[in-house]
Design a protein around this motif. Structure first.
Motif: not given
Lengths: 940, 513
Positions: A7-12, A14, A41
């Protein structure tokens, strides 16, 4: 191949960065934006200013930059300075640890004055003004009453070129500079200086084809980081490395050859290698013929033989024939084959042979200076002096820009520094000071200790405590220091002087075959001034920045000297007037502005190209490369302007003019040569001969005071090797570097497993180590990294304090009880080790280490080498199991005994006067050198 | 784009500049590290050498920490860096169990997990990590492994490189040149209980070190002479959570089973007391889980910011549904309604799931080989049965002190037989796991700690002796009193707790780095 399941953190989500750069470019240093790592982050921008300075955690003078947050004017962190030619943007662990030292919640922030008796531990805060008035008054009175030898400035870590402080003491007209060098590198320096008149080598490691180290330059020493970089560069390019070191250092671990020698045998090994080169004719005949003083040697010692170079070669072969590999191997306790192999490798490397002895055996053994003589002999034999990949004298790769208004040298000679017993001593006989004072050779009206902790770092610290406690002998003691120390406790003033980011200094070190200067500046002051604020002094700037009245020495000495001579009648004040506005007091800006405008070749032009003044340039870049690829300085031709009206002596070939020696003629060419009497490399030292040591005039082997003949292993005697250093620590001032201390914090006794079996001990057991004057109790570390018969214990550790909440950094010191059991009989016992403590730094509550080590140095009597004056650190010790009342950390010393040992070692000397009723050979380097007239004993 | 590291131990001089530069960059607390340098020595004098290994997160392409993290606090960036967000972390420490490399730690200031994040904040601006920049000998090299022209790609292609624990399948992106095998693998190193310039942190669990070591070190074996502290993350709370869960699920399973087997005379016990006890212990289980968190108030993130790949989350949901079913069951009973058979079956199924899901969670803890046993699921079920049966027997003992008589002798007899069978089954599974040397070396060593090592006294006395053999003897003893059975039940419960405690300890006692 990103896995869709991860899963990707929403902040990821970029943008992806491109190829990564190493350093922010200088153009961005005025407004540098970075993301706050604490908020990551989440991207929180921090607007910063990047300002260069120089690290203060050893003498290597590596470049650092401070990243300063603009809105708070706090230093976020220190990184390497990519503009620095020596360190090239990289640092050892001590560099970034500077942040700990400047943010230490317990650091001294204001000048302190003692209340109550000296050593009682009561302090009150005072103003700088009060301090200056008192000290200036004392100094002035001493000068006016011609008690010049009662003023002494004793320095541990200069952190600047000595010339700049020589200006101060010579303006006062005193011979007052004392140092730590003869508990450090004096032995090796003496050896090098007798050869070339220059006391240190500058090995060109990066280009060497073979490297021989009698040092641990991959972890410590002058100049650890810059040298380590270049040693490894060479290693990666295929260069082989040999290390001679009794214990397994990190450096030895990276070497191709590790010779673990019985301490003191190293000169024999080196001479055995020389012997191999001589017997097998693997040496550079031309270089020897041109540059070694063989003619003088034959004249003095073999006048009966034909005075030809062939004779010299024959004499050499004969003189060193007894240094067979088998002989040396027996002295050292190693295999002979490796010596021969290394000698052959050196021969193959030829002029690309870089070698270095720093402390190591030269600091541990009687006659250690001969190790440097022998090592340099190897270098000379293969003609590797000042060559590419070879070993130059350090002056070739160093540049000390001249300061304004240099006073003439002092006309006095202080016998507390270089006494008659040690005319050839390299640097002052610092560690004998308590014994000199005890004998009534003098007293001190004003004593400065500066980043110097003799009570702890020197041998025989109890004698120092006795001396410092006696107000009749040391009338006023000012301790200039960034941290509390064992010595500061016995001072009248504890004066906080700045650390790497809090002072001005100018440095130049021989880190490679180049010349550069590095500039240290007070970061917060500069940052505030860039925001439009103005300050008269650095301590006012520091107070505005919220770190208290931490000051810097440059301003302190200017202010102090001014107050010593406010009306100029003593002839001192004029040296502290601004070169730009006569009559007005000099500022640090004036001082460095003048130096950069006038004394650094190429700097004004380089600054001009960028539209900067020279001072602005140095404040911006922090370093300047004056000249690169500096080799064979001794072969530089004398200028034709110099040669006009000069004369050349037909015998010695020395070129002189108007009484001053310019150089020497070699093979028809007038060259600069070396700063020795013969202007050549002195294989034969007439100086040593003339000064009563003819038997040691050529490189030789002096049996150490801890030679196996003197150690009865069967009776439980061993050799204690107490000098080895750690890559993470530096003497006193790393005591508040929490990130360094959590890594390394204790110093057990390294014991080979064979010895451990003999003593029936295992790791963690206690042993009692008896020296000639006392004993200490430490824990065992059983290891395969030390020679049987030798017990090793690291320096740096065993720090202590005498009060619970004060007097020593609580990150690193044990609380001890120190008392006299009888006249001169001192007992130290640990009350408790290192414990967590409450402070503004939450990390102080997280201290998990409890053992700060044992202070072994207290139990070492002074052991000055009869020629170099170097304190011979190695101790012959007797090992026993501790008794029922003995505890870990116990130290006992009898200073009566230490005074007896001092007297015993003095008997080994052959005192001055030498030829011409001199106290010391005039040509021998001496820091803060007095005028020639002071060199003579007064008649009658 | 995949960022990775090449660390060249040929160049590394063990100076710790990287350790300290990283501390400075992130203001890392004393006692924990994102990167560190380990020192090992090999050989017999004078053929001794010291070697260094720079250790930190490997930014794995198949990162077990991301898989197990319940709140997507750990995540993968598009450039391949494994980063983390401490605002999402709940401090469960399962990442520290999933990572085979000791890369993660709990930040004592924030009480959340942290690790090397490749200095993503610097990479974001186009700059190299602080450790790479400071290194005097340029031993650390970062770069894009997907770009064949990058220096790191070329070196990885052309040199002999190694990674730590390749067999874990984590696909690490940190390659080492100049060090391998015994220097990177702690099972090939001789343990030491102190260091040559520091002592070990008193907070470390050093069970793995209390083994016999030779007086004279064996020449070839690597001896650790310096390392940073590595603190064991899970302790008694997790052991207790397994125990309370066994009781909760076991009591309900037996209630459901016995109800379906027609023990109507024990209806009150089985349909009221059973589920009530189960719910109580379920609450305790969840309470223990929440209390073990370093950020207990953030437990709600399991619902608001879940990682649906993590068995911590899925298991949490299973426990929640089990709880809801228990509440429904009890609500029906107390409202005088009928207990639907399907509700009983469903609750029982969720009881089984609640008991056994932990095996899936522990399987995701890929750092701990000892916990990777396929037998774990079945053992958890068997333990639940044993715990449930023991608890009911204990209830019978308590009942004997009251004027009530709720448990029929038939049920009591059945429970005793069931418990004995469960104990035998548990014993067989324990021995199967420990005596059959299977799996990785670390698993074998953890087992050895229990069988013959420093934990063996507790294991044999408390777990086997008092926890299994003693109770079996007591229960089979031909005596009409219920006393020995009740004593046996208490001992079983005690033994079960000790087993969890030692099992958690042993699994973490084998060093990861």
């Amino acid at each position: 191949m990103p896995d869709h399941r991860i899963p990707l953190n929403p902040d990821a989500l970029k943008l992806e960065p491109n190829g990564l750069a190493s350093y922010p470019p200088v153009e961005k240093w005025d407004d540098w934006v970075e993301f706050d790592t604490a908020e990551w982050p989440r991207k929180v921008e921090k607007h910063c200013r990047i300002l260069p300075t120089i690290c203060f955690n050893c003498e290597a003078a590596c470049g650092l930059v401070a990243v300063v947050e603009k809105d708070t004017n706090k230093i976020r962190r220190f990184e390497g300075n990519p503009e620095h030619p020596g360190s090239r943007g990289r640092n050892c662990a001590k560099g970034p640890a500077t942040l700990n030292q400047v943010t230490d919640p317990e650091r001294i922030r204001y000048p302190l004055k003692r209340v109550g008796k000296r050593g009682e531990g009561k302090w009150e805060r005072v103003s700088w003004d009060e301090v200056l008035q008192d000290i200036a008054g004392r100094v002035r009175k001493a000068l006016q009453e011609d008690r010049r030898n009662e003023i002494m400035y004793h320095v541990g870590r200069p952190g600047h070129e000595l010339l700049y402080h020589q200006r101060v003491l010579h303006s006062w007209g005193i011979d007052g500079h004392n140092s730590h060098t003869n508990v450090c590198s004096a032995g090796a320096r003496a050896g090098y200086a007798f050869w070339s008149g220059i006391d240190r080598p500058s090995p060109d490691h990066a280009n060497a084809r073979f490297i021989l180290l009698l040092s641990s330059h991959l972890e410590t020493g002058h100049y650890f980081n810059p040298h380590a970089q270049r040693i490894i560069e060479a290693k990666e390019a295929g260069t082989k490395i040999a290390v001679i070191d009794t214990r397994l250092s990190n450096t030895a671990s990276k070497a191709d050859y590790w010779m673990s020698t019985w301490p003191g045998s190293e000169a024999a090994i080196l001479l055995a290698m020389c012997n191999v080169l001589l017997q097998e004719d693997l040496f550079d005949r031309d270089f020897l013929r041109h540059w070694v003083n063989w003619e003088e040697y034959l004249r003095e010692e073999h006048s009966d033989k034909p005075q030809t170079f062939q004779t010299f070669v024959a004499v050499l072969k004969e003189s060193y024939a007894s240094f067979t590999p088998e002989f040396a191997a027996k002295e050292a306790g190693i295999e002979p084959g490796v010596m021969v192999e290394v000698a052959h490798e050196i021969a193959k490397a030829g002029s690309a042979f870089s070698a270095h002895v720093w402390r190591n055996t030269a600091a541990g053994n009687l006659g250690g200076w001969q190790v440097a003589r022998a090592l340099q002999f190897l270098v000379v034999l293969v003609g590797a002096v000042g060559t590419v990949g070879g070993t130059a004298p350090n002056a070739a790769n160093k540049y000390i820009p001249a300061p304004p208004l240099m006073p003439p040298p002092s006309k006095v000679w202080n016998e507390l520094l270089i006494p008659k017993e040690f005319p050839l001593a390299f640097f002052e006989m610092s560690f004998l000071l308590p014994h000199f004072i005890k004998e009534g050779r003098g007293k001190l009206a004003m004593y400065f200790t500066r980043v110097y902790n003799p009570v702890w770092t020197n041998p025989d610290g109890m004698s120092w405590i006795e001396m410092l406690s006696d107000e009749s002998k040391v009338e006023r003691h000012a301790c200039l220091t960034p941290t509390w120390s064992e010595t500061a406790w016995f001072a009248d003033y504890v004066l906080p002087m700045g650390h790497a980011s809090e002072r001005h200094d100018l440095m130049s070190q021989e880190t490679q075959a180049a010349r550069w200067i590095g500039f240290r500046q007070p970061i917060l002051r500069v940052a505030l001034e860039k925001q439009g604020k103005k300050f008269a002094t650095t301590y006012e700037a520091h107070e505005a920045a919220g770190i208290g009245q931490v000051w810097e020495e440059d301003e302190f000495w200017i202010e102090l000297s001014w107050r010593v001579d406010p009306d100029g009648s003593l002839g001192i004040r004029k040296y502290f007037e601004s070169p730009y506005e006569p009559g007005k007091k000099m500022t640090v800006d004036d001082y460095y502005r003048w130096i950069f405008e006038n004394s650094v070749p190429g700097l004004p032009a380089a600054a001009d190209k960028l539209g900067l003044t020279p001072l602005e340039y140095m404040r911006r870049y922090g370093a300047f490369l004056i000249e690169d690829n500096v080799y064979k300085v001794h072969e530089a031709a004398l200028k034709s302007s110099d040669l006009a009206d000069s004369s050349t002596d037909p015998n010695s070939k020395i070129v002189s003019k108007n009484g001053a020696v310019l150089g020497v003629e070699v093979d028809g060419k007038a060259c600069v040569g070396f700063p020795t009497p013969s202007r050549k490399l002195e294989f034969f030292s007439k100086t040593i001969k003339d000064w009563k040591w003819p038997e040691h005039a050529i490189p030789g082997y002096i049996k150490s005071h801890v030679h196996p003949d003197n150690i009865d292993l069967a009776a439980g005697e061993m050799l204690l090797l107490p000098t080895f250093r750690l890559p993470t620590l530096i003497h006193t001032r790393s005591g508040n570097a929490k990130w360094l201390y959590e890594i390394s914090n204790r110093n057990p006794l390294w014991l080979n497993s064979k010895d451990a079996q003999n003593f029936d001990v295992k790791t963690g057991d206690l042993l009692k180590v008896h020296t000639e004057i006392g004993y200490f109790i430490d824990k065992v570390w059983v290891t395969e990294g030390i020679k049987p018969g030798v017990i090793a214990c690291s320096h740096h550790l065993g720090r202590w304090r005498l009060a619970e909440e004060q007097g020593g950094e609580r990150w690193s010191t044990a609380l001890v009880d120190l008392k006299q059991m009888g006249e001169g009989k001192w007992m130290m016992r640990t009350i408790h080790g290192i414990k967590p403590f409450k402070s503004d730094d939450p990390d102080s509550s997280r201290i998990f280490w409890q053992d700060g080590g044992v202070h072994q140095n207290l139990t070492f009597p002074v052991q000055p080498d009869f020629i170099s004056g170097q304190h011979c650190w190695h101790q012959k010790v007797r090992i026993t199991k501790p008794g029922p009342d003995d505890k870990y950390g116990d130290v006992f010393v009898d200073t009566n005994k230490s005074h007896e040992v001092y007297k015993k070692w003095l008997l080994k000397t052959r005192p001055a006067p030498g030829p011409d009723n001199l106290r010391r050979p005039y040509w021998l380097p001496r820091s803060y050198k007095p005028a020639l007239e002071a060199y003579y004993f007064k008649k009658g | 784009m995949r960022y990775g590291f090449l660390i060249d131990q040929h160049r590394c001089i063990g100076c710790h500049a990287c350790t300290v530069a990283c501390k400075e960059e992130h203001n890392i607390a004393v006692g924990v590290n994102r990167t560190w340098v380990k020192y090992v020595e090999k050989g017999q004098y004078p053929d001794t050498r010291r070697h260094f290994a720079v250790l930190r997160c490997n930014h794995c392409d198949d990162a077990p920490c991301i898989e197990i993290c319940p709140t997507v606090s750990l995540f993968r960036r598009p450039d391949g860096i494994v980063d983390f967000d401490n605002e999402r972390c709940i401090g469960c420490k399962s990442c520290m169990q999933a990572c085979p490399y000791d890369a993660l730690y709990i930040d004592p200031e924030r009480n959340t997990a942290a690790k090397c994040n490749f200095d993503a904040s610097r990479v974001e601006m186009g700059y190299k990590p602080a450790c790479e920049v400071v290194c005097p000998t340029q031993a650390i090299l970062s770069g894009d492994l997907d770009d064949p022209t990058s220096t790191i790609s070329k070196r990885v292609a052309m040199e002999k490189v190694s990674v730590r624990k390749a067999e874990k399948g984590t696909k690490p992106k940190l390659f080492y040149a100049g060090v391998d095998g015994d220097l990177l693998n702690p099972t090939m190193m001789e343990p030491q209980d102190t260091h040559f310039w520091a002592d070990k942190d008193p907070g470390e669990d050093l069970y793995a070190l209390k083994t016999k070591s030779a007086d004279r070190p064996t020449p070839g074996t690597a001896r650790e002479v310096y390392d940073v502290p590595h603190i064991t993350p899970w302790g008694k709370k997790i052991a207790s959570y397994l125990w309370t869960k066994s009781i909760s699920t076991g009591v309900l399973l037996l209630s459901a089973l016995l109800l379906n087997m027609g023990f109507e005379q024990d209806g009150i016990l089985l349909s009221i007391f059973g589920p009530m006890v189960s719910l109580l212990f379920l609450a305790a289980t969840m309470g223990l889980l929440v209390l073990d968190l370093k950020k207990p108030s953030r437990f709600i993130f399991l619902l608001t910011k879940p990682n649906l790949n993590s068995w911590l989350v899925l298991g949490g949901y299973v426990l929640m549904v089990f709880g809801l079913l228990l509440v429904a069951w009890l609500a029906l009973i107390f409202n005088g309604g009928m207990l639907y058979p399907w509700l009983v079956w469903l609750t029982a199924m969720f009881a089984v799931a609640s008991a056994g899901y932990s095996a899936f969670l522990f399987a995701q803890a890929r750092g701990r080989d000892f916990w990777q046993s396929p037998m774990l699921f079945w053992h958890l079920i068997v333990q639940a049965f044993a715990a449930g049966a023991a608890f009911f027997i204990l209830l019978r003992g308590i009942e004997a002190l009251t004027p009530y008589a709720l448990m029929s002798p038939a049920m009591f007899a059945w429970l005793n037989q069931a418990l004995v069978i469960a104990l035998f089954a548990s014993l067989a599974m324990i021995f199967g796991d420990l005596f059959m040397k299977h799996g990785a070396e670390e698993s074998v060593r953890a087992g050895e700690l229990l069988l013959t090592g420093p934990l063996s006294k507790s294991f044999w006395l408390f777990v086997i002796g008092l926890g299994v053999v003693g109770p079996i003897i007591l229960m089979l003893w031909p005596i009409s009193s219920i006393v020995p059975n009740v004593i046996a039940a208490v001992l079983v419960l005690f033994g079960l707790w000790m087993y969890e405690h030692l099992w958690i300890k042993a699994g973490q006692a084998v060093p990861l780095s």
